[in-house]
Design a protein around this motif. Structure first.
Motif, PDB file in Angstrom:
ATOM      1  N   UNK A   1     -20.380 -24.957  37.903  1.00 36.55           N
ATOM      2  CA  UNK A   1     -20.955 -26.118  37.232  1.00 36.55           C
ATOM      3  C   UNK A   1     -21.804 -25.713  36.033  1.00 36.55           C
ATOM      4  N   UNK A   2     -22.588 -24.654  36.192  1.00 39.76           N
ATOM      5  CA  UNK A   2     -23.466 -24.226  35.099  1.00 39.76           C
ATOM      6  C   UNK A   2     -22.671 -23.819  33.876  1.00 39.76           C
ATOM      7  N   UNK A   3     -21.588 -23.086  34.062  1.00 35.04           N
ATOM      8  CA  UNK A   3     -20.830 -22.588  32.919  1.00 35.04           C
ATOM      9  C   UNK A   3     -19.827 -23.602  32.374  1.00 35.04           C
ATOM     10  N   UNK A   4     -19.304 -24.468  33.228  1.00 33.84           N
ATOM     11  CA  UNK A   4     -18.272 -25.402  32.772  1.00 33.84           C
ATOM     12  C   UNK A   4     -18.834 -26.541  31.933  1.00 33.84           C
ATOM     13  N   UNK A   5     -20.158 -26.699  31.876  1.00 34.25           N
ATOM     14  CA  UNK A   5     -20.749 -27.789  31.100  1.00 34.25           C
ATOM     15  C   UNK A   5     -20.650 -27.574  29.593  1.00 34.25           C
ATOM     16  N   UNK A   6     -20.411 -26.330  29.172  1.00 33.74           N
ATOM     17  CA  UNK A   6     -20.432 -26.025  27.749  1.00 33.74           C
ATOM     18  C   UNK A   6     -19.118 -26.386  27.074  1.00 33.74           C
ATOM     19  N   UNK A   7     -19.237 -26.847  25.832  1.00 31.93           N
ATOM     20  CA  UNK A   7     -18.077 -27.308  25.072  1.00 31.93           C
ATOM     21  C   UNK A   7     -17.019 -26.217  24.952  1.00 31.93           C
TER      22      UNK A   7
ATOM     23  N   UNK B   1     -33.843 -25.065  15.451  1.00 29.37           N
ATOM     24  CA  UNK B   1     -32.701 -25.596  16.180  1.00 29.37           C
ATOM     25  C   UNK B   1     -32.718 -25.102  17.622  1.00 29.37           C
ATOM     26  N   UNK B   2     -32.668 -26.029  18.545  1.00 31.61           N
ATOM     27  CA  UNK B   2     -32.659 -25.664  19.957  1.00 31.61           C
ATOM     28  C   UNK B   2     -31.523 -26.367  20.685  1.00 31.61           C
ATOM     29  N   UNK B   3     -31.194 -25.855  21.872  1.00 27.86           N
ATOM     30  CA  UNK B   3     -30.099 -26.370  22.679  1.00 27.86           C
ATOM     31  C   UNK B   3     -30.592 -26.623  24.097  1.00 27.86           C
ATOM     32  N   UNK B   4     -30.218 -27.769  24.627  1.00 27.25           N
ATOM     33  CA  UNK B   4     -30.613 -28.147  25.982  1.00 27.25           C
ATOM     34  C   UNK B   4     -29.394 -28.107  26.891  1.00 27.25           C
TER      35      UNK B   4
ATOM     36  N   UNK C   1     -27.722 -31.143  22.975  1.00 29.45           N
ATOM     37  CA  UNK C   1     -27.674 -31.107  24.442  1.00 29.45           C
ATOM     38  C   UNK C   1     -26.245 -31.190  24.951  1.00 29.45           C
ATOM     39  N   UNK C   2     -25.998 -30.572  26.095  1.00 32.29           N
ATOM     40  CA  UNK C   2     -24.705 -30.717  26.755  1.00 32.29           C
ATOM     41  C   UNK C   2     -24.623 -32.102  27.381  1.00 32.29           C
ATOM     42  N   UNK C   3     -23.392 -32.518  27.683  1.00 31.28           N
ATOM     43  CA  UNK C   3     -23.199 -33.811  28.343  1.00 31.28           C
ATOM     44  C   UNK C   3     -23.873 -33.821  29.716  1.00 31.28           C
TER      45      UNK C   3
ATOM     46  N   UNK D   1     -28.818 -28.678  42.730  1.00 31.10           N
ATOM     47  CA  UNK D   1     -29.745 -29.567  42.030  1.00 31.10           C
ATOM     48  C   UNK D   1     -29.780 -29.188  40.553  1.00 31.10           C
ATOM     49  N   UNK D   2     -29.570 -30.132  39.639  1.00 26.95           N
ATOM     50  CA  UNK D   2     -29.634 -29.833  38.204  1.00 26.95           C
ATOM     51  C   UNK D   2     -31.070 -29.682  37.738  1.00 26.95           C
ATOM     52  N   UNK D   3     -31.294 -28.732  36.817  1.00 22.05           N
ATOM     53  CA  UNK D   3     -32.624 -28.483  36.283  1.00 22.05           C
ATOM     54  C   UNK D   3     -32.514 -28.212  34.787  1.00 22.05           C
ATOM     55  N   UNK D   4     -33.389 -28.793  33.950  1.00 22.05           N
ATOM     56  CA  UNK D   4     -33.242 -28.658  32.493  1.00 22.05           C
ATOM     57  C   UNK D   4     -33.792 -27.345  31.945  1.00 22.05           C
TER      58      UNK D   4
END
Length: 305
Positions: A152-158, A54-57, A36-38, A72-75
């Motif tokens: 915000x959506x794209x900047x969350x990734x490592x 293997x999955x990614x959240x 999962x991302x932070x 609003x954040x949504x998983x």
């Protein structure tokens, strides 16, 4: 595998889970925590575990319809690590207007808007949209929410240090006679990255029930299982399903993959037909301790798999 396949035909919010079924080898017996991302862990707590591959959240930030300028954040979940950013952008573009969330999120992208490309180099992601995005009649707060949602959506990734946005390959100047720089809020300055504003993020609401769907094998006369889908991984404290006569349907209830659904294995499957009025009573708690309970009446959907 049967319970896992049920998620594939759920509702729009669960479409991302279908990618977790692709290209799987023999499933390991050991439970593995979803990566999962932070941002996901911040808003939804520890990621669930799975033995199905293997999955990614991650999180999609949808512009709010009730508080202009806020998101609003949504998983969401996906299987292919290499397509995480593309999947996230496509889901953001697709919007979210289903189940108990209907009418709560804006669709700020004008009809016909397409993603022309998504490139990444040295930690800089550039997403290129088609010119249709410029046709939006939205006010400044909606445009701001759109840009912030992308950032915000794209900047969350490592590894991502900057997010840039293009329209028809341009970051400033004109595209089809429209002022790209003005739309992007660059004030005429070229090549300014989008700045994610965490202060605009609204806290997630308590957990919600999304839909009730029965599943059966293709061509079968009777359903196998009845699924009660929620909007995030959670713990089910109480759950019951009754008919219009308030008599409880008997059967075993268990969690599905990712803890996002309760599954009833009915004792008498013949009772469940498409359109059947069913009442659901639930009490749940998500991974960050947010609790919800309620009662709702639904018209049963029946899907084949």
């Amino acid at each position: 595998m049967r319970t896992f396949r049920l998620l594939v035909v759920a509702v729009l919010v669960l479409i991302a889970i279908t990618s977790c079924t692709k290209e799987q080898k023999a499933s390991p017996t050991k439970q593995v925590r979803v990566s999962a991302t932070a941002a996901y862990e911040k808003y939804f707590g520890p990621a669930p575990t799975t033995d199905k591959g293997t999955c990614y959240a991650f999180v999609i930030y949808f512009p709010s319809a009730t508080e202009p300028g806020r998101v609003v954040p949504f998983p969401f979940f996906t299987f292919d690590q290499n397509s995480l950013k593309k999947v996230a952008t496509e889901r953001l573009l697709g919007g979210m207007d289903v189940g108990s969330y209907k009418g709560e999120f804006l669709q700020p992208f004008a009809p016909g808007t397409r993603i022309l490309g998504l490139a990444e180099r040295d930690g800089v992601i550039t997403v290129n949209f088609s010119r249709e995005i410029l046709d939006t009649k939205a006010d400044a707060s909606v445009e701001k929410a759109l840009l912030n949602a992308v950032a915000l959506t794209l900047s969350q990734f490592s590894g991502v240090r900057e997010v840039r946005m293009q329209i028809e390959g341009k970051e400033s100047g004109a595209a089809d006679g429209k002022d790209v720089a003005k739309f992007l809020g660059h004030g005429g300055l070229e090549r300014q990255p989008l700045k994610p504003e965490e202060s605009t993020v609204l806290p997630p609401s308590p957990p919600r029930l999304l839909s009730v769907t029965a599943m059966k094998e293709k061509g079968a006369k009777e359903v196998e299982e009845v699924n009660i889908f929620f909007d995030r991984p959670l713990e089910i404290k109480e759950l019951s399903i009754t008919g219009a006569d308030n008599n409880r349907f008997e059967g075993d209830v268990y969690h599905s993959v990712f803890d996002m659904a309760a599954v009833l294995k009915p004792k008498d499957p013949s009772k469940f037909k498409a359109g059947l009025p069913v009442k659901v009573r639930w009490k749940v708690t998500d991974k960050l301790g947010r609790s919800a309970d309620g009662t709702g009446e639904f018209s049963l959907e029946v899907q084949e798999h």
